[in-house]
Motif scaffolding. Sequence first.
Motif, PDB file in Angstrom:
ATOM      1  N   ARG A 166      13.586  -3.713  -3.151  1.00 10.30           N
ATOM      2  CA  ARG A 166      12.187  -3.296  -3.057  1.00 10.30           C
ATOM      3  C   ARG A 166      11.619  -3.014  -4.453  1.00 10.30           C
ATOM      4  O   ARG A 166      10.480  -3.367  -4.734  1.00 10.30           O
ATOM      5  CB  ARG A 166      12.068  -2.049  -2.170  1.00 10.30           C
ATOM      6  CG  ARG A 166      10.643  -1.556  -2.108  1.00 10.30           C
ATOM      7  CD  ARG A 166      10.247  -0.953  -0.789  1.00 10.30           C
ATOM      8  NE  ARG A 166       8.809  -0.718  -0.812  1.00 10.30           N
ATOM      9  CZ  ARG A 166       7.895  -1.545  -0.336  1.00 10.30           C
ATOM     10  NH1 ARG A 166       8.276  -2.661   0.238  1.00 10.30           N
ATOM     11  NH2 ARG A 166       6.612  -1.277  -0.415  1.00 10.30           N
ATOM     12  N   LEU A 184      -1.845  -0.352  -1.815  1.00  9.73           N
ATOM     13  CA  LEU A 184      -1.048  -0.564  -0.607  1.00  9.73           C
ATOM     14  C   LEU A 184       0.004   0.537  -0.439  1.00  9.73           C
ATOM     15  O   LEU A 184       0.962   0.389   0.324  1.00  9.73           O
ATOM     16  CB  LEU A 184      -0.390  -1.944  -0.652  1.00  9.73           C
ATOM     17  CG  LEU A 184      -1.374  -3.103  -0.485  1.00  9.73           C
ATOM     18  CD1 LEU A 184      -0.732  -4.428  -0.850  1.00  9.73           C
ATOM     19  CD2 LEU A 184      -1.902  -3.164   0.943  1.00  9.73           C
ATOM     20  N   ASN A 186       1.926   2.157  -2.969  1.00  5.15           N
ATOM     21  CA  ASN A 186       3.098   2.211  -3.839  1.00  5.15           C
ATOM     22  C   ASN A 186       2.804   2.940  -5.152  1.00  5.15           C
ATOM     23  O   ASN A 186       1.758   2.733  -5.762  1.00  5.15           O
ATOM     24  CB  ASN A 186       3.575   0.793  -4.142  1.00  5.15           C
ATOM     25  CG  ASN A 186       3.907   0.033  -2.885  1.00  5.15           C
ATOM     26  OD1 ASN A 186       4.859   0.373  -2.192  1.00  5.15           O
ATOM     27  ND2 ASN A 186       3.090  -0.957  -2.547  1.00  5.15           N
TER      28      ASN A 186
ATOM     29  N   GLY B 100       3.174  -3.856   1.357  1.00  2.77           N
ATOM     30  CA  GLY B 100       2.510  -2.775   2.076  1.00  2.77           C
ATOM     31  C   GLY B 100       3.423  -1.966   2.987  1.00  2.77           C
ATOM     32  O   GLY B 100       2.988  -0.995   3.589  1.00  2.77           O
ATOM     33  N   ARG B 143      -1.881  -7.490   5.415  1.00  3.44           N
ATOM     34  CA  ARG B 143      -1.199  -6.669   4.414  1.00  3.44           C
ATOM     35  C   ARG B 143      -1.701  -5.226   4.467  1.00  3.44           C
ATOM     36  O   ARG B 143      -0.942  -4.280   4.259  1.00  3.44           O
ATOM     37  CB  ARG B 143      -1.489  -7.301   3.046  1.00  3.44           C
ATOM     38  CG  ARG B 143      -0.719  -6.771   1.903  1.00  3.44           C
ATOM     39  CD  ARG B 143      -1.080  -7.524   0.641  1.00  3.44           C
ATOM     40  NE  ARG B 143      -2.491  -7.391   0.294  1.00  3.44           N
ATOM     41  CZ  ARG B 143      -3.027  -7.879  -0.824  1.00  3.44           C
ATOM     42  NH1 ARG B 143      -2.294  -8.558  -1.676  1.00  3.44           N
ATOM     43  NH2 ARG B 143      -4.302  -7.714  -1.075  1.00  3.44           N
ATOM     44  N   ALA B 144      -3.007  -5.070   4.752  1.00  6.48           N
ATOM     45  CA  ALA B 144      -3.546  -3.711   4.887  1.00  6.48           C
ATOM     46  C   ALA B 144      -3.099  -3.086   6.209  1.00  6.48           C
ATOM     47  O   ALA B 144      -2.793  -1.900   6.272  1.00  6.48           O
ATOM     48  CB  ALA B 144      -5.069  -3.746   4.796  1.00  6.48           C
ATOM     49  N   THR B 147       0.296  -1.183   6.633  1.00  3.70           N
ATOM     50  CA  THR B 147       0.420   0.175   6.120  1.00  3.70           C
ATOM     51  C   THR B 147       0.063   1.197   7.212  1.00  3.70           C
ATOM     52  O   THR B 147       0.053   2.395   6.946  1.00  3.70           O
ATOM     53  CB  THR B 147      -0.507   0.420   4.917  1.00  3.70           C
ATOM     54  OG1 THR B 147      -1.871   0.332   5.348  1.00  3.70           O
ATOM     55  CG2 THR B 147      -0.278  -0.604   3.804  1.00  3.70           C
TER      56      THR B 147
END
Lengths: 289, 231
Positions: A166, A184, A186, B100, B143-144, B147
């Motif tokens: 990761r 996102l 991170n 994500g 991708r959003a 999360t």
Amino acid sequence: MDPVALFTLQLLNALSLSALLFFIALGLTLIFGIMRVINFAHGAIYMLGAYVGVTTQTLTGSFALSLVLAPLAAALLGLAFERSALTRLYAREHSAFLLVTFGLALALTEAIRLAWGPDPRQAELPAALAGIVFVLDEPFPVYRLVLIGAGAAAALALWLLLHRTRLGLLMRAASQNAAMTAALGNDVAAVRAAVFALACGLAALGGALAAPLFTAYIGLGTSVIIDAFVIVMIGGMGSFVGTAVGSLLVGFAQTFGNFYFPELALGATYALMIAVLLLRPGGLFGREE
Amino acid sequence: MLALRGLAGGYRGARVLQGVTLDAPAGQVTAVIGRNGVGKTTTLRAVMGLLPGVEGEVTLAGERLTGRPPHLVARAGIGYVPEGRQVFPDLTVEENLRVGQRRPSRQWPPERLFALLPNLRERLRNLGRALSGGEQQMLAIARALVTDPRVLLLDEPSQGLAPMVVRELAAVLRRLAGEGVAVLLVEQNLRLTEAVADRILIMAKGQVVHEASAAAFAAEEEAVRHRWLTM
Ligand SMILES: Nc1ncnc2c1ncn2[C@@H]1O[C@H](COP(=O)(O)OP(=O)(O)OP(=O)(O)O)[C@@H](O)[C@H]1O
Ligand SMILES: [Mg+2]
């Protein structure tokens, strides 16, 4: 001497030099990839690795331990430096970053001079690594083969880190779009710190590996950082594959240049860089920005 | 769900936001429209924590988000689909999605995600840069979603998409609102806006200047268009 044997020995010499250069160039390119800046202190970190390695070995008699402690010390120093000084600079002009890392290079060099004195330090290789093997009936130092193996292992380990973990995924994502990586969920600041520490550790490991060959001396960092810059320019800033290929090209240009055209040796590296940059201004594997 | 109160700020020398106040309730699509340069993108960036030095307040279900760095805003439950999609060009679709996912998505496990956005399934091994505009948009949304956001911010998702893809997009946004997500949609495309929005807000010069339900908006569209939207 048989020309084939001679060529083969030069080939192995070139590969072992490439391996050493790879350790320092890899760190530079990792830092550039994610922070878009050059770390001028990288040569000094490599030199620090050489000194810590020699001293560890002198005190403990263990070469293996020196290959653990030198990178560990450099990684911790790198981490502390990134968290305290560099982390504030990313939002600013690049020149601030260059100045601060240049300052660290100077300070570190002086600190090493104070701590270890002006005379070169050398450590003995352990007996198992100090011998020679016969390659096509010619003697060749075992240690240089060890270096080739170490370089290949480092390349493999880094590839696995980048593509199978990761942290590696986030390193690649942040190098492409740091704001989106953060948006996102991170912690990109933590990724940057990890990359900087890792890069410093790699450089110091290279220094500790180089110490038995070249001795540790003030100025070791300067000569090697220039080669590393050239490699990163040839390979393409921030490209992992480019760094591997660039290390090979520079290692070969220097070794064969030295051997076959000694009077042009210094020029070989630069001629190579100019030729590559004329053909591909972004480097062999770089993207033009 | 999401509430903005008097958001002000901007870029060096340009105070783009002049006190933006709006609400994006759960289960609804709230659309924001307005001329180029009025500060729509800047508003979303401010919510995400991507704009330094913002004044005012952003709250999510009463929890204050103002001043948090972007990764903590995202973790609080805000998904961001930015202007221009911004997929990672040199990561595969699968890797884009993994960025994500600090842990596997609870609300959007693969089966559900690909039921909503079926085109992505066949593209998992392709690089982001190899996708069409429509596919990139769906990837940015996926991708959003992974999360597990309670609020989804979308910045001109219809830009550059073929009409058929825009209709797909509209269906996806309605589905998400139906799931209880608060959708905050910035758009220039009035057709998409009228098709999906529950409420429509108009922004001008860094403020929300008008607000109407979708039905009311349709009735007064000519006047609104003339006053706030034409150049
Ligand atoms: N990075 C930046 N630095 C300085 N000014 C900026 C920056 N980004 C945007 N601006 C300015 O801020 C204002 C608002 O920009 P913003 O992108 O929020 O508008 P917008 O409503 O999203 O417009 P569009 O419909 O064109 O996307 C514009 O005048 C723009 O020129
Ligand atoms: Mg915009």
